[in-house]
Design an enzyme around this catalytic site. Sequence first.
Site, mmCIF file in Angstrom:
data_model
loop_
_atom_site.group_PDB
_atom_site.id
_atom_site.type_symbol
_atom_site.label_atom_id
_atom_site.label_comp_id
_atom_site.label_asym_id
_atom_site.label_seq_id
_atom_site.Cartn_x
_atom_site.Cartn_y
_atom_site.Cartn_z
ATOM 1 N N TYR A 147 -10.938 87.313 2.152
ATOM 2 C CA TYR A 147 -11.187 86.848 1.025
ATOM 3 C C TYR A 147 -10.538 87.686 -0.110
ATOM 4 C CZ TYR A 147 -14.241 85.997 -3.061
ATOM 5 O OH TYR A 147 -14.798 85.439 -4.365
ATOM 6 N N ASP A 166 -3.500 93.065 -0.644
ATOM 7 C CA ASP A 166 -4.827 93.000 -1.350
ATOM 8 C C ASP A 166 -5.564 94.219 -1.160
ATOM 9 O OD1 ASP A 166 -7.581 90.574 -1.904
ATOM 10 O OD2 ASP A 166 -7.153 92.548 -2.420
ATOM 11 N N LYS A 168 -12.370 96.994 -8.043
ATOM 12 C CA LYS A 168 -13.455 97.821 -7.662
ATOM 13 C C LYS A 168 -13.121 99.191 -7.950
ATOM 14 C CE LYS A 168 -14.179 94.705 -3.888
ATOM 15 N NZ LYS A 168 -15.810 93.998 -4.011
HETATM 16 P P1 KE4 Z 1 -13.524 90.230 -7.855
HETATM 17 O O1 KE4 Z 1 -12.970 89.107 -8.611
HETATM 18 O O2 KE4 Z 1 -14.918 89.883 -7.181
HETATM 19 O O3 KE4 Z 1 -13.655 91.568 -8.662
HETATM 20 O O4 KE4 Z 1 -12.404 90.818 -6.565
HETATM 21 C C1 KE4 Z 1 -12.205 89.702 -5.573
HETATM 22 C C2 KE4 Z 1 -11.777 90.357 -4.221
HETATM 23 C C3 KE4 Z 1 -10.375 90.353 -4.040
HETATM 24 N N1 KE4 Z 1 -10.179 90.874 -2.816
HETATM 25 C C4 KE4 Z 1 -10.915 91.547 -2.052
HETATM 26 C C5 KE4 Z 1 -10.506 92.182 -0.664
HETATM 27 C C6 KE4 Z 1 -12.064 91.402 -2.282
HETATM 28 O O5 KE4 Z 1 -13.264 91.848 -1.431
HETATM 29 C C7 KE4 Z 1 -12.713 90.949 -3.430
HETATM 30 C C8 KE4 Z 1 -14.204 90.921 -3.696
HETATM 31 N N2 KE4 Z 1 -15.256 91.393 -2.827
HETATM 32 C C9 KE4 Z 1 -16.502 90.586 -2.707
HETATM 33 C C10 KE4 Z 1 -17.227 91.085 -1.718
HETATM 34 N N3 KE4 Z 1 -16.564 91.429 -0.435
HETATM 35 C C11 KE4 Z 1 -16.945 90.876 -3.959
HETATM 36 C C12 KE4 Z 1 -18.546 90.405 -4.154
HETATM 37 C C13 KE4 Z 1 -18.856 89.516 -4.710
HETATM 38 O O6 KE4 Z 1 -18.057 88.381 -4.534
HETATM 39 O O7 KE4 Z 1 -19.913 89.339 -5.610
#
Ligand code: KE4
Length: 427
Positions: A143, A238, A266
């Site tokens: 993701y 990523d 994060k």
């Molecule tokens: P954000 O747009 O949520 O800050 O980041 C997206 C993203 C990009 N790459 C990786 C590897 C990620 O894990 C994420 C976001 N992770 C999720 C949970 N695994 C965020 C939680 C959510 O979607 O509320």
Amino acid sequence: MKKSNSDYFAEASQAIVGGVNSPVRAWKSVGGNPVFVRRAKGSKIYDVSGKEYIDYVLSWGPMILGHAHSKVTTAVCNKAKEGASFGAPTHAETQMAKLISEAIPSMELLRMTSSGTEATMTAIRLARGFTGRDMIAKFDGCYHGHADSLLIKAGSGVVTLGIPGSPGIPAELARLTLSLPYNDIDALQKATDRYGSRLAAIIVEPVAGNMGVVPPQKGFLEKLRELTAKNGIVLIFDEVITGFRFTFGGYQNLIGIKPDLTCLGKIIGGGMPVGAVGGKREIMEKLAPTGDVYQAGTLSGNPLAMCAGLATLNIIKTKINSFSALDDKTNRLCTEIKGLFSTKGIAVCINCVHSMFTMFFQQGPVYDLNTARKSDTVMFARFFHGMLKNGIWLAPSQFEAGFLSFAHTKKDIDKTIDACSKTLKNL
Ligand code: KE4
């Protein structure tokens, strides 16, 4: 009369889609109403009734120092008195970019964003602009945020909610994204043999966290680096989850592989909204205003977010020699829990990489999305609620990662193991 958690959820659901501002928080796959949080400190999180939990979600990764670290909180509060946002350059942004480049040398030039999604979306557009090619490749179950081109066979909430692939993405666009099985070197070789000259980028979570934790198998990332270099494909790591989770730097520092672009988020925001994309100067310079690949953001490099991020990264920099203890704590937790499950005769496969882990309710092994999907999500849900009742807050999905922080103590681990023992008695 004191409002109950259900009252909070019912009220939220009237004003916010599904009562939450991000789908994974809705607890759809584990059932029940999500618990509303009042506050958090260190390794603990407290719900609106005041109940304390040991937190293994840590805001889905960012809070590696523990919640409300005094130095981070003080820095942000003091900074806020000087103004929250200017829409003009500030020195803190330069300090942040230099500190990240110092930690991750492959990130020669950076652009700050306000989320990981913006960082990966920018990286994809940049790779397409730099190469003049349209196709990209990703891996099933990874993701990378919710940009259109990346919501193809995606992990995290997409696999948690069983969404086949999000409506609203034009078929013409989806066709430009290849999704390959994670850890499958043959599939990767075949894809680059066939599409090598048409692929702008291949994006990968170097340690996958969004189908549950799945480490790269021997040779997978090396082969990825070799084939992308050979075909002029931009390799994007990523590291939104893994950035500063395993060391003062990225996972790339530990394995000695240099991607062309890296995405962060994060942890580098210390709990505030931040993302970053960075990499080879010749690629990054294609971004406006030096180049013509457009990207922008009102709050990109926001002073309060930079302040929280700088405070966090500077503390992490002093803890380089403490990561092994953090990893040992995580290993002990996973080993003891594995032992409890074995004694009970319940199948569980625990993937643990440094301070991130997932308990897959199955025999295992789990090395890609197809094997992850064999997990018993009903049993996971029952375990999740049992642990919650016993004061342990796990990620509300079989297909997410659990995290430890530097604030988690030996006592926390002991209590978690004890809670697991109690939970298994009723499972
Ligand atoms: P954000 O747009 O949520 O800050 O980041 C997206 C993203 C990009 N790459 C990786 C590897 C990620 O894990 C994420 C976001 N992770 C999720 C949970 N695994 C965020 C939680 C959510 O979607 O509320």
